[in-house]
Design a protein around this motif. Structure first.
Motif, PDB file in Angstrom:
ATOM      1  N   ALA A  51      -2.044  -2.710 -11.286  1.00  0.00           N
ATOM      2  CA  ALA A  51      -1.489  -2.074 -10.090  1.00  0.00           C
ATOM      3  C   ALA A  51      -0.066  -2.534  -9.792  1.00  0.00           C
ATOM      4  N   LYS A  70     -11.261   5.642  -4.951  1.00  0.00           N
ATOM      5  CA  LYS A  70     -11.078   4.189  -4.921  1.00  0.00           C
ATOM      6  C   LYS A  70     -12.118   3.534  -4.023  1.00  0.00           C
ATOM      7  N   ALA A 100       0.816  -1.212   0.000  1.00  0.00           N
ATOM      8  CA  ALA A 100       0.000   0.000   0.000  1.00  0.00           C
ATOM      9  C   ALA A 100       0.851   1.264   0.000  1.00  0.00           C
ATOM     10  N   ASN A 101       1.986   1.238   0.682  1.00  0.00           N
ATOM     11  CA  ASN A 101       2.803   2.442   0.830  1.00  0.00           C
ATOM     12  C   ASN A 101       3.911   2.556  -0.206  1.00  0.00           C
ATOM     13  N   SER A 102       4.321   1.428  -0.788  1.00  0.00           N
ATOM     14  CA  SER A 102       5.463   1.446  -1.695  1.00  0.00           C
ATOM     15  C   SER A 102       5.093   1.174  -3.144  1.00  0.00           C
ATOM     16  N   GLY A 103       3.835   0.899  -3.413  1.00  0.00           N
ATOM     17  CA  GLY A 103       3.434   0.589  -4.780  1.00  0.00           C
ATOM     18  C   GLY A 103       3.474   1.809  -5.690  1.00  0.00           C
ATOM     19  N   GLU A 104       3.700   1.571  -6.963  1.00  0.00           N
ATOM     20  CA  GLU A 104       3.762   2.643  -7.950  1.00  0.00           C
ATOM     21  C   GLU A 104       2.828   2.371  -9.131  1.00  0.00           C
ATOM     22  N   HIS A 111      -2.429   3.055  -7.259  1.00  0.00           N
ATOM     23  CA  HIS A 111      -1.785   3.701  -6.115  1.00  0.00           C
ATOM     24  C   HIS A 111      -1.829   5.224  -6.229  1.00  0.00           C
ATOM     25  N   ARG A 112      -1.845   5.731  -7.440  1.00  0.00           N
ATOM     26  CA  ARG A 112      -1.818   7.178  -7.646  1.00  0.00           C
ATOM     27  C   ARG A 112      -3.202   7.804  -7.572  1.00  0.00           C
ATOM     28  N   THR A 164      -3.651  -1.110  -2.180  1.00  0.00           N
ATOM     29  CA  THR A 164      -3.299   0.052  -2.994  1.00  0.00           C
ATOM     30  C   THR A 164      -3.502   1.362  -2.253  1.00  0.00           C
ATOM     31  N   THR A 165      -3.983   1.307  -1.018  1.00  0.00           N
ATOM     32  CA  THR A 165      -4.262   2.517  -0.250  1.00  0.00           C
ATOM     33  C   THR A 165      -3.767   2.338   1.175  1.00  0.00           C
TER      34      THR A 165
END
Length: 275
Positions: A59, A25, A10-14, A18-19, A112-113
């Motif tokens: 994702a 969402k 959730a915190n490191s995804g690109e 995630h954006r 993702t959040t």
């Protein structure tokens, strides 16, 4: 289940999701859940599941790991499906597929959040007490699951769980649950003490800053609205079922195109399938 990896995703995804804004969402997830509730068509549910699987790929999440995490509720759905078994296999399969779709939609939202953003996004709609209770319950559940895993591991190492010794296993497991309950109370008191030391005043999650609808937010909203419209159409129009095979084909093509774009078109070469 590796609980820490969920926060890491959730915190490191690109990835694309995630954006996007957490609020949009959440709205998209509500649309998907509503569509799952109102439809009982097996083909439509299977198409929804494939579309959600495509979101996992877009994702840039580890596909097999996310699918396996979302498959846990299917264990309980299988029990309910067995009780509803008849000569037609479609009904039990639909029950299981509903659980899988709903679980996958929620898992996609969580991975993702970041969880503070999730709770802060719903803060305008819930009282502060309920919001903080949900926040603490979310974290405490993960802590208890980790303690349960450590308990089972310790029982196996010390011979507390032996094959074909069911009575002894149940007795040892019950004793371990009692210790786990005491440990849980102890951790809750420590947690509350730490919160007081750090100046807890009944407010944890900060409110999410409102922003305008951006181009990153259009994709989840569009997917949610499309899935909801398909479910409504299948519910209201009997002739819509004749086109179910086209919807399923479209979902399969969507999965293949997403996989090609993310895993093969880029330089990753499928490395994210498992890791």
């Amino acid at each position: 289940m590796d609980i820490g990896i969920i926060d890491y995703f959730a915190n490191s995804g690109e990835g694309l999701l995630h954006r996007a804004s957490p609020l949009y969402k959440i709205i998209s997830t509500v649309f998907v859940l509503a569509s799952i509730v109102i439809t009982n068509d097996f083909i439509v549910l299977l198409s929804i599941y494939l579309m959600l699987a495509s979101l996992v790929i877009l994702a840039r999440l580890p596909f097999l790991k996310i699918i396996s995490i979302a498959a846990y509720p299917a264990i309980f759905a299988v029990l309910f499906a067995i009780s509803s078994w008849s000569e037609d296999w479609i009904i039990p399969a639909t029950i299981i597929l509903k659980a899988l779709c709903a679980a996958l939609a929620m898992v996609i939202l969580i991975v993702t959040t970041p969880y503070p953003s999730v709770f802060s996004s719903i803060s305008p709609f819930l009282p502060r007490v309920i919001l903080e209770g949900l926040y603490l319950t979310y974290r405490s559940l993960f802590i208890l699951l980790e303690l349960m895993g450590n308990l089972l591991r310790a029982l196996r190492i010390r011979g507390g769980l032996s094959p074909r010794r069911y009575i002894k296993n149940i007795s040892n497991f019950a004793s371990g649950i009692g210790l786990l309950l005491i440990r849980g109370f102890d951790l809750s008191e420590r947690f509350y003490g730490v919160m007081q030391v750090r100046g807890y005043s009944g407010k944890i999650a900060e409110e999410e800053r409102k922003r305008k609808l951006g181009h990153e937010d259009i994709f989840p909203i569009a997917v949610g609205l499309f899935i909801l419209s398909v479910s409504i159409g299948a519910r209201l129009e009997d002739d819509f079922k004749l086109y179910g095979i086209y919807l399923l084909t479209l979902s399969i093509v969507f999965v293949c195109c997403s996989a090609y774009y993310v895993y093969f078109h880029n330089s990753t070469r499928g490395v994210f399938w498992k890791r």
